[in-house]
Structure formats: structure tokens, C-alpha cells
Write a protein that holds these residues in place. Sequence first.
Motif, PDB file in Angstrom:
ATOM      1  N   MET A 109      36.377  28.725  79.170  1.00 23.36           N
ATOM      2  CA  MET A 109      36.003  27.577  80.008  1.00 23.36           C
ATOM      3  C   MET A 109      34.701  26.917  79.568  1.00 23.36           C
ATOM      4  O   MET A 109      34.485  25.740  79.810  1.00 23.36           O
ATOM      5  N   THR A 110      33.813  27.677  78.929  1.00 21.98           N
ATOM      6  CA  THR A 110      32.491  27.142  78.605  1.00 21.98           C
ATOM      7  C   THR A 110      32.180  27.326  77.120  1.00 21.98           C
ATOM      8  O   THR A 110      32.857  28.090  76.417  1.00 21.98           O
ATOM      9  N   ALA A 111      31.148  26.623  76.656  1.00 23.91           N
ATOM     10  CA  ALA A 111      30.714  26.747  75.270  1.00 23.91           C
ATOM     11  C   ALA A 111      30.220  28.160  74.979  1.00 23.91           C
ATOM     12  O   ALA A 111      30.421  28.693  73.884  1.00 23.91           O
ATOM     13  N   GLU A 112      29.584  28.788  75.994  1.00 25.96           N
ATOM     14  CA  GLU A 112      29.090  30.154  75.817  1.00 25.96           C
ATOM     15  C   GLU A 112      30.247  31.129  75.615  1.00 25.96           C
ATOM     16  O   GLU A 112      30.178  32.016  74.763  1.00 25.96           O
ATOM     17  N   GLU A 113      31.331  30.958  76.373  1.00 23.86           N
ATOM     18  CA  GLU A 113      32.501  31.816  76.225  1.00 23.86           C
ATOM     19  C   GLU A 113      33.158  31.609  74.865  1.00 23.86           C
ATOM     20  O   GLU A 113      33.595  32.564  74.210  1.00 23.86           O
ATOM     21  N   ASP A 114      33.217  30.352  74.429  1.00 26.13           N
ATOM     22  CA  ASP A 114      33.798  30.052  73.121  1.00 26.13           C
ATOM     23  C   ASP A 114      32.994  30.723  72.010  1.00 26.13           C
ATOM     24  O   ASP A 114      33.562  31.271  71.056  1.00 26.13           O
ATOM     25  N   GLU A 115      31.667  30.715  72.142  1.00 27.40           N
ATOM     26  CA  GLU A 115      30.812  31.348  71.128  1.00 27.40           C
ATOM     27  C   GLU A 115      31.024  32.863  71.103  1.00 27.40           C
ATOM     28  O   GLU A 115      31.103  33.469  70.034  1.00 27.40           O
ATOM     29  N   LYS A 116      31.121  33.477  72.285  1.00 24.08           N
ATOM     30  CA  LYS A 116      31.357  34.923  72.349  1.00 24.08           C
ATOM     31  C   LYS A 116      32.693  35.284  71.697  1.00 24.08           C
ATOM     32  O   LYS A 116      32.793  36.253  70.938  1.00 24.08           O
TER      33      LYS A 116
END
Length: 320
Positions: free
Chosen positions: A255-262
Motif C-alpha cells: 500500500m505504501t512506498a515504505e512497504e514497496d521498499e521492504k
Amino acid sequence: MLTPKRYSHYDIKKMTTSFKEKLGQGGFGDVYKGKLPDGRLVAVKVLSKLNGNGEEFINEVASIGRTSHVNIVALLGYCFERSKRALIYEFMPNGSLDKFIYDRHLMQGATHLLWQNLYHIAIGIARGLEYLHFGCNTRILHLDIKPHNILLDEDFNPKISDFGLSRLCTRKESIVSMLEARGTIGFIAPEVFCRNFGGVSHKSDVYSYGMMILEMVGGRKNVDVRVNRISEIYFPDWVYKHLEKDRDLGLNGIMTAEEDEKARKMVLVSLWCIQTDPSQRPSIGKVLEMLEGSISAIEVPPKPLLFSPPRSSTESTTIL
């Protein structure tokens, strides 16, 4: 570190109420829910299949009995009474990881495993492996890292379990000799079943870890015959091609850019872990460093030589 306590078979029957509640089934026997006299809940693995003199039982007691770590399941006791053998572990309320990662978008309770949970679990397993490889006086190779052997406590903290196939070696020893392949198809490092790829070492656990993290990321088996296109059957191959072309991985639940990075970080690290040549794989300490560091510091790894296995390899089978 507490020494595991020895119990009689009568004690085992009593604590499990005559094996009333079955929690699951493993390669060597069934697991039952039990309660110690002090009220603590436990999981009791009753061994039914014994190799020779019970090598897997001796391995488990010898290896896990030496450990004390937040990401290693605690062995509280055992039973060794003629052919009656059992292992008593701390009880993990959320069971094994495998039931939470496959088709997790279809499962009730899937909200528990958000990407931050998956990332936390990946780091916890790596810390447990780092302890086994470098934190014990005697190095322990697990040799059967897979989602089924990762247990989750009430807060979804991961603990490595099932040391039946493990090997002990000295801290200085980097390669162990093995007369036969051991592990689970789909997670076994190439060198475990073919010595032409190198010797069996702590890097073999790193390979299994990488394959497991890819299954966590994809929410599916790495080899999946249910997909329509041949190009998508082998997930590591599919995900590598998307990374090469800098495509969106389209992973479920991000859902978020942080999740995509992880998620991308976990994918990149996993692809390093499953390199065919053991010398190209990072140590588990380096894996932790990459997971906890900046994604910009992680290079795209070279494509492993062994990709897209034949369709006959789709079933996970334990090799003894």
C-alpha cells in the motif's frame, strides 16, 4: 541456558492427556498440545520414524539443547525410553509460518501478516540463523529451513524449530561431510545433492533461507503449476526478470512506498542468497546488514545458473 529435562513415557501421556489434541504432523512424527505440571503449555513431538539408532532424535537434542536465543524454539524436555521418544518444546500459539504465507489474500486473519510483519519475520529468522552459525561454541547447520519449520509466538515473532536434520561442526570448520542429501526439495542448496557445486556449509542454510523469503514475498510456492503461463511457474525466475526490466513486482497487499521498499529489499537479498555458487552467497550476517541497511546499497545480483526446474519437481518432499 536451561538443560532439557528428561521425562518418562507415562509423563508424556499425562501431559498430553493421552495425546488428545494433535497440533500437526512432521517428517518424523506427530505433534501434540500438552501442559507441564507448572501449567506451561508445550508442544510434544512424538517420534515415529527413527533412522538407524534414532539419528534425528540425537541431532535434535544435541543441537537445540545447546541453544538459547529469542529466535530459536526452546527445547524444555525429552523422553528416551526404549523405542518411545519424544521432544517437548515451548508452545507457539500461532503455529507455523507456512499457513500464513500461501494464498494469504484468501485467508481469514491475513491482516496479521502485513508487510511490516513479513519483514520483521525475515529479520528474526536471519538473526536466529546468525546465532546458530556464529553465536554458539559449536556451529550448527540446520539444513531444513522452510516455512513449515518456522514457528510464530503470540506476537508473530519467529522461532526456528525442527533440528532433526541438523549437523554440528566446529567454529573453524567451514565444510561438513555428508553421505546423503538431506532437506526438502525446493529449499535444498545445489551443493547438498551434487558436490560439483561445492561443499555443504553455513551457506547451504543461506540458500534455503533465500528460497523461503521468496515464498513469503510471493505468497505462493516458488514452483506453482496453478498459474496459466509457463513463464510464471517458477517465481524466482519471474521476479528476477521483472527486476531486470525495472518493472513493478505487483505483489499483493503493498500500500505504501515504505512497504514497496521492504518487499524489494527482501527480493534482492533472497536472489543473492540463492546464487548457485556458494561463494557468491552472502553470510547470514551480511544478509542482516543488507535487510537493515539502505536499499540503494544492494546491487542486483547475477542470475543464478540453476533456474526453471522441470515441472516434476513441483512437489515438496523431504529427503533423508
